[in-house]
Design a protein around this motif. Sequence first.
Motif, mmCIF file in Angstrom:
data_model
loop_
_atom_site.group_PDB
_atom_site.id
_atom_site.type_symbol
_atom_site.label_atom_id
_atom_site.label_comp_id
_atom_site.label_asym_id
_atom_site.label_seq_id
_atom_site.Cartn_x
_atom_site.Cartn_y
_atom_site.Cartn_z
ATOM 1 N N ARG A 4 39.022 42.138 36.897
ATOM 2 C CA ARG A 4 39.701 42.349 38.174
ATOM 3 C C ARG A 4 39.193 43.645 38.801
ATOM 4 O O ARG A 4 38.884 44.608 38.100
ATOM 5 N N GLN B 51 37.569 49.396 38.680
ATOM 6 C CA GLN B 51 37.639 50.732 39.274
ATOM 7 C C GLN B 51 38.162 51.742 38.256
ATOM 8 O O GLN B 51 37.640 52.847 38.141
ATOM 9 N N GLN B 52 39.181 51.368 37.490
ATOM 10 C CA GLN B 52 39.729 52.262 36.464
ATOM 11 C C GLN B 52 38.668 52.601 35.414
ATOM 12 O O GLN B 52 38.553 53.751 34.978
ATOM 13 N N GLU C 68 40.612 46.131 40.316
ATOM 14 C CA GLU C 68 41.341 47.364 39.990
ATOM 15 C C GLU C 68 41.029 47.844 38.575
ATOM 16 O O GLU C 68 40.961 49.043 38.311
#
Length: 71
Positions: free
Chosen positions: A37, A42-43, A39
């Motif tokens: 995913r 990005q993490q 997000e």
Amino acid sequence: MQVKDLTTEELKALIRETVMETLEELLDDPDEGKEVRPEIKQQLLESLQRTRSGERGIPAEDVAKRLGLTW
């Protein structure tokens, strides 16, 4: 055919095949083919950047302590 009827080489081949099958089962990636995913991606990228800039994470001993584990 029973194991007692196998030659040494046949038994070795059977054991080798069994070990390989077991390793493939254990090392199989259940997430293969799945997408990360955005997000989560990005993490992970942010975490990688922090690590590259010298920032350290939480020491394993602290994590173990938080979880009530003996380290």
